[in-house]
Write an enzyme that holds these catalytic residues in place. Structure first.
Site, PDB file in Angstrom:
ATOM      1  N   HIS A  69       0.813  -1.226   0.000  1.00  0.00           N
ATOM      2  CA  HIS A  69       0.000   0.000   0.000  1.00  0.00           C
ATOM      3  C   HIS A  69       0.848   1.278   0.000  1.00  0.00           C
ATOM      4  O   HIS A  69       0.299   2.377   0.019  1.00  0.00           O
ATOM      5  CB  HIS A  69      -1.011  -0.013   1.160  1.00  0.00           C
ATOM      6  CG  HIS A  69      -0.421   0.292   2.498  1.00  0.00           C
ATOM      7  ND1 HIS A  69       0.029  -0.682   3.362  1.00  0.00           N
ATOM      8  CD2 HIS A  69      -0.205   1.473   3.126  1.00  0.00           C
ATOM      9  CE1 HIS A  69       0.481  -0.110   4.454  1.00  0.00           C
ATOM     10  NE2 HIS A  69       0.360   1.196   4.338  1.00  0.00           N
ATOM     11  N   ASP A 110       0.241  -7.826   2.033  1.00  0.00           N
ATOM     12  CA  ASP A 110       0.601  -6.403   1.883  1.00  0.00           C
ATOM     13  C   ASP A 110       2.127  -6.286   1.772  1.00  0.00           C
ATOM     14  O   ASP A 110       2.801  -5.822   2.690  1.00  0.00           O
ATOM     15  CB  ASP A 110       0.048  -5.621   3.088  1.00  0.00           C
ATOM     16  CG  ASP A 110       0.210  -4.123   2.939  1.00  0.00           C
ATOM     17  OD1 ASP A 110       0.571  -3.658   1.840  1.00  0.00           O
ATOM     18  OD2 ASP A 110      -0.024  -3.406   3.937  1.00  0.00           O
ATOM     19  N   SER A 210       4.727   2.243   7.983  1.00  0.00           N
ATOM     20  CA  SER A 210       4.374   1.128   7.095  1.00  0.00           C
ATOM     21  C   SER A 210       5.526   0.782   6.163  1.00  0.00           C
ATOM     22  O   SER A 210       6.224   1.674   5.685  1.00  0.00           O
ATOM     23  CB  SER A 210       3.187   1.521   6.220  1.00  0.00           C
ATOM     24  OG  SER A 210       2.011   1.258   6.911  1.00  0.00           O
ATOM     25  N   GLY A 211       5.687  -0.493   5.893  1.00  0.00           N
ATOM     26  CA  GLY A 211       6.750  -0.952   4.999  1.00  0.00           C
ATOM     27  C   GLY A 211       8.041  -1.249   5.726  1.00  0.00           C
ATOM     28  O   GLY A 211       8.930  -1.901   5.187  1.00  0.00           O
TER      29      GLY A 211
HETATM   30  C1  4AZ Z   1      -0.082   3.392   8.739  1.00  0.00           C
HETATM   31  O1  4AZ Z   1      -1.040   4.093   8.424  1.00  0.00           O
HETATM   32  C2  4AZ Z   1      -0.129   2.604  10.005  1.00  0.00           C
HETATM   33  N1  4AZ Z   1      -0.631   1.106  14.729  1.00  0.00           N
HETATM   34  C3  4AZ Z   1       0.908   1.749  10.326  1.00  0.00           C
HETATM   35  C4  4AZ Z   1       0.856   1.029  11.505  1.00  0.00           C
HETATM   36  C5  4AZ Z   1      -0.217   1.149  12.343  1.00  0.00           C
HETATM   37  C6  4AZ Z   1      -1.265   2.009  12.042  1.00  0.00           C
HETATM   38  C7  4AZ Z   1      -1.210   2.739  10.856  1.00  0.00           C
HETATM   39  C8  4AZ Z   1      -0.256   0.349  13.600  1.00  0.00           C
HETATM   40  O2  4AZ Z   1       0.929   3.362   8.035  1.00  0.00           O
END
Ligand code: 4AZ
Length: 259
Positions: A69, A110, A210-211
């Site tokens: 994503h 993902d 993320s990632g």
């Molecule tokens: C995000 O939006 C995201 N609390 C990554 C991890 C978490 C929540 C959101 C986990 O990239």
């Protein structure tokens, strides 16, 4: 005249103040700044509009593993402070290989492999992390490390300037799917790992992380994927698990010379 509405506004302000205060000084969520360049495989990824970031893991001189994503366009290797990222090894995304079974609704698989326009140079600040051949599903209670430049609390709009990390505790999938936790929305599958608080803290990843990696005993075990909010004890972070079949897909993709 005293209006009930004023009282509601007052209470909301007090609650917001307490939330901001309690998360002050917390990083990633409840973590701390890492020793600069101690995680030399960490990649900082920027989206085309430069308005969002993601983490990534350098697993080969030309390949970064991240979340499907993430809309990555530019990749920075050897960064500690985001402000100084232009003085790192900067690469452009040459090709994105989404996991063939990635489903944004169910959030399964993902994972994405990003090919860089030019291989990185190995230095003290930039090193790739070799993936093992066998997957190890960490038992509930295992402490694993997560890292990123993401948000440091729920109310902050800003990302962290420096790379931060925190230890998260693995949570059993049955518990993670239970009504108090994710309640099967979405289903936490065997290809996902839930990890968060140790019961005493609010350790978590957040937007912008993320990632990035989930490292258990120094080995790459997962990739930061999603969660509801950040630092909420019964809504832990969810990570894509690098199961055997995911490792096979990664090896096959990164070994193809024509890509
Ligand atoms: C995000 O939006 C995201 N609390 C990554 C991890 C978490 C929540 C959101 C986990 O990239």
């Amino acid at each position: 005249m005293f209006c009930p509405r004023d009282f509601t506004v007052f209470i909301s302000c007090v609650v917001l103040f307490i939330v901001v205060q309690s998360s002050h000084g917390s990083e990633i969520i409840d973590g701390k700044e890492v020793k600069p360049h101690s995680l030399p495989f960490m990649a900082l990824m920027e989206t085309p509009m430069e308005n969002e970031i993601c983490g990534g893991v350098l697993i080969h001189p030309s390949w970064v593993l991240t979340a499907a994503h993430c809309a990555a366009a530019k990749v920075f290797l050897g960064v500690h402070s985001e402000k100084e990222k232009e003085s790192s090894q900067v690469r452009v995304v040459k090709k994105k290989v989404l996991h063939p079974c990635y489903d944004p609704t169910d959030k399964v698989n993902d994972l994405m492999l990003v090919k860089l326009n030019k291989p990185v140079k190995q230095t003290t600040m930039v090193k790739w992390l070799r993936l093992g051949n066998t997957a190890k599903d960490p038992a509930a209670g295992t402490s694993c490390l997560v890292a990123g430049w993401g948000k440091t609390n729920n109310v902050a709009r800003k990302m962290s300037d420096v790379l931060k990390s925190v230890n998260v505790t693995v949570i059993d999938r049955v518990k993670c799917n239970s009504p108090k936790y994710y309640n099967f929305r979405p289903i936490i599958t065997r290809d996902m790992i839930c990890a968060g608080s140790n019961g005493q803290n609010h350790a978590d990843t957040c937007q912008g992380d993320s990632g990035g990696p989930l490292l258990c005993g120094g080995a790459l075990v997962g990739v930061t994927s999603f969660g509801i909010g950040c630092g909420v004890i019964d809504k832990p972070g969810v990570y894509s698990f690098l199961s055997e079949k995911q490792l096979v897909w990664i090896k096959k993709t990164t070994n193809k010379s024509e890509i």
